[in-house]
Scaffold this motif. Structure first.
Motif, mmCIF file in Angstrom:
data_model
loop_
_atom_site.group_PDB
_atom_site.id
_atom_site.type_symbol
_atom_site.label_atom_id
_atom_site.label_comp_id
_atom_site.label_asym_id
_atom_site.label_seq_id
_atom_site.Cartn_x
_atom_site.Cartn_y
_atom_site.Cartn_z
ATOM 1 N N SER A 143 -64.147 55.271 -40.186
ATOM 2 C CA SER A 143 -64.173 54.094 -41.040
ATOM 3 C C SER A 143 -64.099 54.518 -42.503
ATOM 4 C CB SER A 143 -65.445 53.280 -40.775
ATOM 5 O OG SER A 143 -66.587 54.076 -41.019
ATOM 6 N N PRO A 144 -63.762 53.580 -43.388
ATOM 7 C CA PRO A 144 -63.705 53.926 -44.816
ATOM 8 C C PRO A 144 -65.052 54.464 -45.296
ATOM 9 C CG PRO A 144 -62.715 51.774 -44.431
ATOM 10 C CD PRO A 144 -63.376 52.188 -43.140
ATOM 11 N N LEU A 145 -64.997 55.371 -46.258
ATOM 12 C CA LEU A 145 -66.219 55.925 -46.832
ATOM 13 C C LEU A 145 -67.046 54.822 -47.477
ATOM 14 C CD1 LEU A 145 -64.802 59.169 -48.470
ATOM 15 C CD2 LEU A 145 -66.181 58.986 -46.393
ATOM 16 N N ASP A 146 -68.357 54.923 -47.382
ATOM 17 C CA ASP A 146 -69.267 53.916 -47.937
ATOM 18 C C ASP A 146 -69.105 53.742 -49.439
ATOM 19 O OD1 ASP A 146 -70.343 53.468 -45.435
ATOM 20 O OD2 ASP A 146 -72.011 54.852 -45.734
ATOM 21 N N ASP A 147 -68.751 54.829 -50.150
ATOM 22 C CA ASP A 147 -68.646 54.752 -51.615
ATOM 23 C C ASP A 147 -67.302 54.206 -52.080
ATOM 24 O OD1 ASP A 147 -66.839 56.807 -51.225
ATOM 25 O OD2 ASP A 147 -68.008 58.316 -52.300
ATOM 26 N N GLY A 148 -66.441 53.823 -51.131
ATOM 27 C CA GLY A 148 -65.149 53.261 -51.481
ATOM 28 C C GLY A 148 -64.104 54.303 -51.849
ATOM 29 N N GLY A 149 -64.461 55.581 -51.782
ATOM 30 C CA GLY A 149 -63.512 56.642 -52.107
ATOM 31 C C GLY A 149 -62.464 56.811 -51.027
ATOM 32 N N ASP A 150 -61.468 57.630 -51.338
ATOM 33 C CA ASP A 150 -60.428 57.927 -50.355
ATOM 34 C C ASP A 150 -61.026 58.747 -49.224
ATOM 35 O OD1 ASP A 150 -58.560 56.626 -51.888
ATOM 36 O OD2 ASP A 150 -57.849 58.448 -52.871
ATOM 37 N N GLY A 151 -60.553 58.522 -48.043
ATOM 38 C CA GLY A 151 -61.013 59.291 -46.900
ATOM 39 C C GLY A 151 -61.736 58.431 -45.892
ATOM 40 N N LEU A 152 -62.225 59.107 -44.846
ATOM 41 C CA LEU A 152 -62.874 58.415 -43.739
ATOM 42 C C LEU A 152 -64.222 59.053 -43.412
ATOM 43 C CD1 LEU A 152 -59.832 58.192 -41.278
ATOM 44 C CD2 LEU A 152 -60.750 56.348 -42.716
ATOM 45 N N LEU A 153 -65.130 58.219 -42.966
ATOM 46 C CA LEU A 153 -66.388 58.671 -42.413
ATOM 47 C C LEU A 153 -66.193 58.752 -40.905
ATOM 48 C CD1 LEU A 153 -69.428 59.265 -42.948
ATOM 49 C CD2 LEU A 153 -69.825 56.849 -42.417
ATOM 50 N N HIS A 154 -66.460 59.897 -40.325
ATOM 51 C CA HIS A 154 -66.361 60.122 -38.881
ATOM 52 C C HIS A 154 -67.789 60.074 -38.346
ATOM 53 C CE1 HIS A 154 -67.007 63.155 -35.695
ATOM 54 N NE2 HIS A 154 -65.797 62.893 -35.275
ATOM 55 N N HIS A 155 -68.090 59.084 -37.506
ATOM 56 C CA HIS A 155 -69.424 59.007 -36.912
ATOM 57 C C HIS A 155 -69.272 58.992 -35.403
ATOM 58 C CE1 HIS A 155 -73.684 58.299 -36.621
ATOM 59 N NE2 HIS A 155 -73.408 57.410 -35.677
ATOM 60 N N GLU A 156 -69.883 59.987 -34.771
ATOM 61 C CA GLU A 156 -69.826 60.133 -33.318
ATOM 62 C C GLU A 156 -71.222 59.890 -32.766
ATOM 63 O OE1 GLU A 156 -67.545 63.474 -31.344
ATOM 64 O OE2 GLU A 156 -69.608 64.206 -31.186
ATOM 65 N N SER A 157 -71.311 59.088 -31.721
ATOM 66 C CA SER A 157 -72.606 58.843 -31.092
ATOM 67 C C SER A 157 -72.414 58.651 -29.595
ATOM 68 C CB SER A 157 -73.288 57.617 -31.701
ATOM 69 O OG SER A 157 -72.482 56.478 -31.514
ATOM 70 N N GLY A 158 -73.423 59.078 -28.850
ATOM 71 C CA GLY A 158 -73.349 58.956 -27.405
ATOM 72 C C GLY A 158 -74.474 59.705 -26.739
ATOM 73 N N THR A 159 -74.187 60.207 -25.536
ATOM 74 C CA THR A 159 -75.176 60.926 -24.738
ATOM 75 C C THR A 159 -74.651 62.302 -24.398
ATOM 76 O OG1 THR A 159 -75.923 58.844 -23.783
ATOM 77 C CG2 THR A 159 -76.524 60.861 -22.603
ATOM 78 N N PHE A 160 -75.488 63.326 -24.660
ATOM 79 C CA PHE A 160 -75.151 64.700 -24.310
ATOM 80 C C PHE A 160 -76.055 65.113 -23.154
ATOM 81 C CE2 PHE A 160 -75.618 69.400 -25.093
ATOM 82 C CZ PHE A 160 -74.344 69.724 -24.650
ATOM 83 N N THR A 161 -75.445 65.537 -22.057
ATOM 84 C CA THR A 161 -76.184 65.994 -20.886
ATOM 85 C C THR A 161 -75.976 67.488 -20.740
ATOM 86 O OG1 THR A 161 -75.836 63.851 -19.830
ATOM 87 C CG2 THR A 161 -76.513 65.676 -18.404
ATOM 88 N N TRP A 162 -77.089 68.232 -20.755
ATOM 89 C CA TRP A 162 -77.028 69.690 -20.639
ATOM 90 C C TRP A 162 -78.022 70.107 -19.558
ATOM 91 C CZ3 TRP A 162 -73.794 73.326 -21.904
ATOM 92 C CH2 TRP A 162 -74.202 74.663 -21.882
ATOM 93 N N GLN A 163 -77.516 70.759 -18.533
ATOM 94 C CA GLN A 163 -78.328 71.231 -17.417
ATOM 95 C C GLN A 163 -79.194 70.107 -16.855
ATOM 96 O OE1 GLN A 163 -80.183 74.752 -19.139
ATOM 97 N NE2 GLN A 163 -78.482 76.000 -18.381
ATOM 98 N N GLY A 164 -78.565 68.942 -16.677
ATOM 99 C CA GLY A 164 -79.217 67.808 -16.050
ATOM 100 C C GLY A 164 -80.087 66.947 -16.948
ATOM 101 N N VAL A 165 -80.256 67.338 -18.208
ATOM 102 C CA VAL A 165 -81.096 66.569 -19.125
ATOM 103 C C VAL A 165 -80.197 65.809 -20.104
ATOM 104 C CG1 VAL A 165 -82.906 66.679 -20.866
ATOM 105 C CG2 VAL A 165 -82.957 68.270 -18.933
#
Length: 160
Positions: free
Chosen positions: A42-64
């Motif tokens: 999405s556009p940067l919060d400060d209105g500058g050129d570029g994008l904010l990359h935000h990744e969210s989810g679930t990471f499962t490692w060795q069953g946890v």
């Protein structure tokens, strides 16, 4: 992937929401993990050129399973259509040029080397493969990105 999809403007191509599936393999121990979630450019919060990359989810490692997220900045690169990728604290990560539909980037981190290969297979699908090597690391991270069903495709994101 035999054919690559050239991208004239990385920031325009990435803008929007992507489904993410990542496999993480520790090549030394054989341990495996998986991340599933969403990445939003999405556009940067400060209105500058570029994008904010935000990744969210679930990471499962060795069953946890645990919630996981990260944020990066994708800023305009030195050449038109490219990006300068930075960590959320502003430190450089790597450059990104998908003009041919494929790009390889290195990121040295202390004694480790992260080598990423980025490939684009269409207007709604791309992939990264990071190989991480060092004295204490031997990892392979493969991430598949796909636009969710119904997400509009950009008309200008096709091959040149």
């Amino acid at each position: 992937m035999d054919e690559f999809w050239p991208v004239a403007d990385v920031l325009a191509y990435l803008t929007g929401t992507w489904r993410v599936e990542r496999s993480v393999r520790d090549l030394a121990s054989g341990a495996e993990g998986r991340f599933t979630g969403t990445t939003v450019f999405s556009p940067l919060d400060d209105g500058g050129d570029g994008l904010l990359h935000h990744e969210s989810g679930t990471f499962t490692w060795q069953g946890v399973a645990r919630p996981a997220e990260r944020t990066l900045w994708f800023l305009p690169g030195q050449r038109a259509g490219t990006a300068d990728v930075r960590f959320s604290d502003g430190r450089p990560f790597h450059t990104l040029d998908l003009g041919t539909g494929r790009h390889v980037a290195d990121h040295p981190c202390a004694a480790d080397l992260y080598r990423g290969e980025f490939t684009v297979s269409g207007a709604d699908r791309w992939r990264t493969v990071w190989r991480v090597g060092g004295p204490a690391k031997d990892l392979l991270l493969t991430t598949e990105y796909a636009r969710p069903d119904g997400e509009p495709r950009r008309a200008d994101d096709g091959p040149r």
